[in-house]
Design an enzyme around this catalytic site. Structure first.
Site, PDB file in Angstrom:
ATOM      1  N   CYS A 250       0.829  -1.195   0.000  1.00 44.91           N
ATOM      2  CA  CYS A 250       0.000   0.000   0.000  1.00 44.91           C
ATOM      3  C   CYS A 250       0.871   1.256   0.000  1.00 44.91           C
ATOM      4  O   CYS A 250       0.623   2.191  -0.775  1.00 44.91           O
ATOM      5  CB  CYS A 250      -0.929  -0.006   1.218  1.00 44.91           C
ATOM      6  SG  CYS A 250      -2.204   1.277   1.174  1.00 44.91           S
ATOM      7  N   CYS A 251       1.896   1.272   0.832  1.00 46.17           N
ATOM      8  CA  CYS A 251       2.809   2.413   0.874  1.00 46.17           C
ATOM      9  C   CYS A 251       3.546   2.574  -0.448  1.00 46.17           C
ATOM     10  O   CYS A 251       3.803   3.694  -0.899  1.00 46.17           O
ATOM     11  CB  CYS A 251       3.820   2.246   2.014  1.00 46.17           C
ATOM     12  SG  CYS A 251       3.162   2.579   3.665  1.00 46.17           S
TER      13      CYS A 251
ATOM     14  N   CYS B  27      -1.263   8.463   7.332  1.00 49.22           N
ATOM     15  CA  CYS B  27      -2.602   8.115   6.879  1.00 49.22           C
ATOM     16  C   CYS B  27      -3.488   7.794   8.084  1.00 49.22           C
ATOM     17  O   CYS B  27      -3.034   7.188   9.053  1.00 49.22           O
ATOM     18  CB  CYS B  27      -2.554   6.910   5.942  1.00 49.22           C
ATOM     19  SG  CYS B  27      -1.719   7.237   4.367  1.00 49.22           S
TER      20      CYS B  27
ATOM     21  N   CYS C 259      -3.593   4.146   9.326  1.00 53.58           N
ATOM     22  CA  CYS C 259      -2.395   3.537   9.920  1.00 53.58           C
ATOM     23  C   CYS C 259      -1.781   4.373  11.043  1.00 53.58           C
ATOM     24  O   CYS C 259      -0.636   4.150  11.429  1.00 53.58           O
ATOM     25  CB  CYS C 259      -1.342   3.293   8.841  1.00 53.58           C
ATOM     26  SG  CYS C 259      -1.901   2.229   7.494  1.00 53.58           S
TER      27      CYS C 259
ATOM     28  N   CYS D 239       7.503   3.926   6.158  1.00 50.41           N
ATOM     29  CA  CYS D 239       6.667   3.701   4.974  1.00 50.41           C
ATOM     30  C   CYS D 239       7.515   3.246   3.793  1.00 50.41           C
ATOM     31  O   CYS D 239       6.993   2.707   2.824  1.00 50.41           O
ATOM     32  CB  CYS D 239       5.931   4.995   4.608  1.00 50.41           C
ATOM     33  SG  CYS D 239       7.015   6.361   4.167  1.00 50.41           S
TER      34      CYS D 239
END
Length: 235
Positions: free
Chosen positions: A121-122, A204, A207, A230
């Site tokens: 995702c990062c 985010c 997270c 990240c």
């Protein structure tokens, strides 16, 4: 111009860590003289970012600032960006978005990728977008401080960034958490209200959780996953 490809530790300039800004303003002045339009600041709009924006505005009023708009940020972060735009109207603040929307990402990788595979995702929503934003640049600015974590203790004013193949400029390496807040308070700077609610580091919304200990400045990020970065600042 000092470039990633011609990196030579022995030819790097030396900045005064004992100056009023612990070398930060001097580093920024050198960097903008050295790189000009080839220098980009990748800002998360955390508290260090607010300090750097103010310092940068004193050196380069129309500097380019890039925010990685993952689509998952707190509303308070977006509100802060608008406040900063009003306070520093000459700065060129750009929101860099991923190539795919959250919906497109979910269709390809499944729902809540940030939970099932946070590294992926990062990569999609931060690392690739930053690489795209830095493509025309020779160097970029980061708000890393040595005090933040063990992985950042050896950061220098100027660094050879192997991930993005750029020179990474880190003006705040000698600043402490108290130094940052003293500067913000002294100059009456706007900042993310979440800092007052127990968030020392803000990423985010999916997270990031409050952290009630400042022993680790990164506490609260990716809680319970074993993840501490990240990927933007790792080789």
């Amino acid at each position: 111009m000092i470039k990633y490809e011609q990196w030579n530790e022995n030819s790097l300039p030396v900045f005064p860590a004992e100056s009023k800004t612990k070398g930060a303003l001097e580093t920024l002045q050198w960097a903008y003289n050295e790189y000009g339009e080839k220098l980009t600041y990748a800002c998360s709009f955390g508290i260090e970012g607010i300090v750097l924006i103010d310092l940068i505005s004193k050196v380069q009023k129309d500097a380019e600032i890039v925010f990685l708009d993952t689509g998952y940020h707190f509303k308070e972060t977006y509100e802060l960006i608008e406040e900063v735009k009003k306070k520093y109207p000459s700065l060129r603040i750009q929101l860099q978005q991923p190539e795919c929307t959250i919906e497109e990402q979910a269709a390809r990788y499944g729902e809540d990728l940030w939970k099932t595979d946070p590294n992926q995702c990062c990569n999609i929503r931060k690392i690739v977008p930053l690489a795209n934003a830095l493509a025309p640049a020779a160097a970029w600015i980061s708000g890393l401080r040595r005090e933040q974590s063990e992985t950042r203790q050896h950061t220098n004013f100027l660094n050879q960034d192997h991930k993005f193949k750029k020179v990474k400029v880190c003006p705040l390496i000698h600043w402490t958490w108290k130094d940052v807040w003293r500067y913000v308070t002294k100059h009456g700077l706007v900042y993310n209200r979440l800092h007052d609610q127990g968030y020392p580091s803000i990423g985010c919304e999916t997270c990031t959780k409050p952290a009630y200990s400042l022993e680790d400045m990164r506490a609260g990020r990716w809680s319970g996953t074993g993840k501490t970065e990240c990927g933007l600042h790792t080789s």
